[in-house]
Scaffold this motif. Structure first.
Motif, PDB file in Angstrom:
ATOM      1  N   SER A 166      81.401  -3.475 -82.984  1.00 59.31           N
ATOM      2  CA  SER A 166      80.885  -2.666 -81.892  1.00 59.31           C
ATOM      3  C   SER A 166      81.995  -2.427 -80.880  1.00 59.31           C
ATOM      4  O   SER A 166      83.073  -3.025 -80.962  1.00 59.31           O
ATOM      5  N   GLY A 167      81.736  -1.559 -79.941  1.00 58.01           N
ATOM      6  CA  GLY A 167      82.709  -1.266 -78.911  1.00 58.01           C
ATOM      7  C   GLY A 167      82.084  -0.492 -77.778  1.00 58.01           C
ATOM      8  O   GLY A 167      81.041   0.139 -77.954  1.00 58.01           O
ATOM      9  N   ARG A 168      82.699  -0.556 -76.630  1.00 63.28           N
ATOM     10  CA  ARG A 168      82.256   0.230 -75.484  1.00 63.28           C
ATOM     11  C   ARG A 168      83.090   1.497 -75.476  1.00 63.28           C
ATOM     12  O   ARG A 168      84.297   1.460 -75.305  1.00 63.28           O
ATOM     13  N   LEU A 169      82.426   2.596 -75.707  1.00 67.04           N
ATOM     14  CA  LEU A 169      83.088   3.898 -75.743  1.00 67.04           C
ATOM     15  C   LEU A 169      82.568   4.711 -74.580  1.00 67.04           C
ATOM     16  O   LEU A 169      81.386   5.039 -74.528  1.00 67.04           O
ATOM     17  N   GLY A 170      83.441   4.996 -73.660  1.00 66.84           N
ATOM     18  CA  GLY A 170      82.993   5.627 -72.430  1.00 66.84           C
ATOM     19  C   GLY A 170      82.139   4.615 -71.685  1.00 66.84           C
ATOM     20  O   GLY A 170      82.557   3.484 -71.460  1.00 66.84           O
ATOM     21  N   VAL A 184      78.393   0.983 -78.400  1.00 66.51           N
ATOM     22  CA  VAL A 184      78.090   1.576 -79.707  1.00 66.51           C
ATOM     23  C   VAL A 184      78.277   0.513 -80.779  1.00 66.51           C
ATOM     24  O   VAL A 184      79.257  -0.227 -80.773  1.00 66.51           O
ATOM     25  N   HIS A 185      77.308   0.440 -81.682  1.00 64.71           N
ATOM     26  CA  HIS A 185      77.343  -0.521 -82.780  1.00 64.71           C
ATOM     27  C   HIS A 185      77.618   0.221 -84.082  1.00 64.71           C
ATOM     28  O   HIS A 185      77.181   1.353 -84.269  1.00 64.71           O
ATOM     29  N   PHE A 186      78.333  -0.448 -84.978  1.00 62.56           N
ATOM     30  CA  PHE A 186      78.710   0.127 -86.269  1.00 62.56           C
ATOM     31  C   PHE A 186      78.328  -0.863 -87.365  1.00 62.56           C
ATOM     32  O   PHE A 186      78.511  -2.070 -87.207  1.00 62.56           O
ATOM     33  N   HIS A 187      77.827  -0.344 -88.453  1.00 59.28           N
ATOM     34  CA  HIS A 187      77.532  -1.165 -89.631  1.00 59.28           C
ATOM     35  C   HIS A 187      78.131  -0.445 -90.834  1.00 59.28           C
ATOM     36  O   HIS A 187      77.773   0.704 -91.112  1.00 59.28           O
ATOM     37  N   ALA A 188      79.056  -1.106 -91.503  1.00 59.13           N
ATOM     38  CA  ALA A 188      79.698  -0.512 -92.676  1.00 59.13           C
ATOM     39  C   ALA A 188      79.310  -1.304 -93.913  1.00 59.13           C
ATOM     40  O   ALA A 188      79.313  -2.537 -93.900  1.00 59.13           O
ATOM     41  N   VAL A 229      76.090   4.347 -87.339  1.00 61.64           N
ATOM     42  CA  VAL A 229      76.613   4.341 -85.973  1.00 61.64           C
ATOM     43  C   VAL A 229      75.432   4.561 -85.042  1.00 61.64           C
ATOM     44  O   VAL A 229      74.664   5.505 -85.221  1.00 61.64           O
ATOM     45  N   GLY A 230      75.277   3.671 -84.044  1.00 58.83           N
ATOM     46  CA  GLY A 230      74.174   3.848 -83.112  1.00 58.83           C
ATOM     47  C   GLY A 230      74.191   2.853 -81.976  1.00 58.83           C
ATOM     48  O   GLY A 230      75.021   1.941 -81.930  1.00 58.83           O
ATOM     49  N   ALA A 231      73.248   3.017 -81.072  1.00 58.52           N
ATOM     50  CA  ALA A 231      73.095   2.113 -79.938  1.00 58.52           C
ATOM     51  C   ALA A 231      71.817   1.297 -80.073  1.00 58.52           C
ATOM     52  O   ALA A 231      71.677   0.254 -79.453  1.00 58.52           O
ATOM     53  N   ALA A 232      70.880   1.762 -80.863  1.00 55.99           N
ATOM     54  CA  ALA A 232      69.605   1.084 -81.082  1.00 55.99           C
ATOM     55  C   ALA A 232      69.212   1.267 -82.541  1.00 55.99           C
ATOM     56  O   ALA A 232      69.653   2.218 -83.187  1.00 55.99           O
ATOM     57  N   ASN A 253      87.938   7.411 -83.901  1.00 54.95           N
ATOM     58  CA  ASN A 253      89.116   6.568 -83.669  1.00 54.95           C
ATOM     59  C   ASN A 253      88.776   5.089 -83.731  1.00 54.95           C
ATOM     60  O   ASN A 253      89.561   4.290 -84.245  1.00 54.95           O
ATOM     61  N   ARG A 254      87.592   4.714 -83.230  1.00 54.70           N
ATOM     62  CA  ARG A 254      87.176   3.305 -83.301  1.00 54.70           C
ATOM     63  C   ARG A 254      86.980   2.876 -84.754  1.00 54.70           C
ATOM     64  O   ARG A 254      87.353   1.773 -85.151  1.00 54.70           O
ATOM     65  N   ILE A 255      86.417   3.755 -85.557  1.00 53.10           N
ATOM     66  CA  ILE A 255      86.223   3.460 -86.981  1.00 53.10           C
ATOM     67  C   ILE A 255      87.575   3.322 -87.674  1.00 53.10           C
ATOM     68  O   ILE A 255      87.805   2.375 -88.438  1.00 53.10           O
ATOM     69  N   LYS A 256      88.492   4.235 -87.419  1.00 50.40           N
ATOM     70  CA  LYS A 256      89.822   4.185 -88.038  1.00 50.40           C
ATOM     71  C   LYS A 256      90.577   2.921 -87.620  1.00 50.40           C
ATOM     72  O   LYS A 256      91.283   2.316 -88.436  1.00 50.40           O
TER      73      LYS A 256
END
Length: 157
Positions: free
Chosen positions: A52-56, A60-64, A75-78, A144-147
């Motif tokens: 996850s990361g704070r973007l702006g 935002v949470h990521f699940h790969a 990709v989502g917040a909830a 960019n966060r994903i990369k």
């Protein structure tokens, strides 16, 4: 409850996703074809990766989920699955082809992100983009966060 073909013992029951995955990984390890051991060695296993990361101003949470020849990225917040798109490279075109599988077809955020990631990875990419903000500068931050995560943990993608 249903009995699966060739199944011995009690009928199959629905399992929570994590329990099912653990059972499948155990079966793959026992068969010598997959699971975490194979994923570590580049085999055909499934690799899961959450970050996850704070973007702006938004968290935002990521699940790969890396599969054999493809990648599923949420990709989502909830917790939600409002959209789903797939993209893959084509030998006939330099731009990966993409299709919306779920959600509003006029919302192209999932498909665009899937196209860009397919171009980078040369894999079939499934993307579920579940954020209200679809501004191009914000989606660039997402990409960019994903990369960045792909560079830090290539074995997970």
């Amino acid at each position: 409850m249903h009995r699966l073909p060739g199944q011995r013992g009690p009928p199959a029951r629905a399992l929570p996703a994590e329990a099912w995955l653990r059972r499948e990984e155990g079966a793959m390890e026992a068969a010598g074809s997959g699971g975490p051991a194979a994923a570590a060695g580049g085999g055909a296993g499934i690799a899961l990766h959450d970050f996850s990361g704070r973007l702006g101003e938004q968290r935002v949470h990521f699940h790969a989920m890396r599969l054999r020849d493809s990648l599923f990225l949420w990709v989502g917040a909830a917790p939600a699955l409002a959209s789903l798109a797939v993209a893959m490279c084509s030998p006939r075109d330099s731009i990966p082809v993409a299709a919306s599988l779920l959600g509003d077809p006029s919302d192209t955020a999932s498909a665009c992100l899937a196209q860009r990631l397919a171009s980078k990875t040369k894999k079939q990419i499934f993307v579920s983009y579940n954020l209200q903000n679809t501004d191009s500068s914000f989606t660039l931050l997402i990409e960019n966060r994903i990369k960045e995560e792909m560079m830090a943990f290539p074995e997970k993608f």
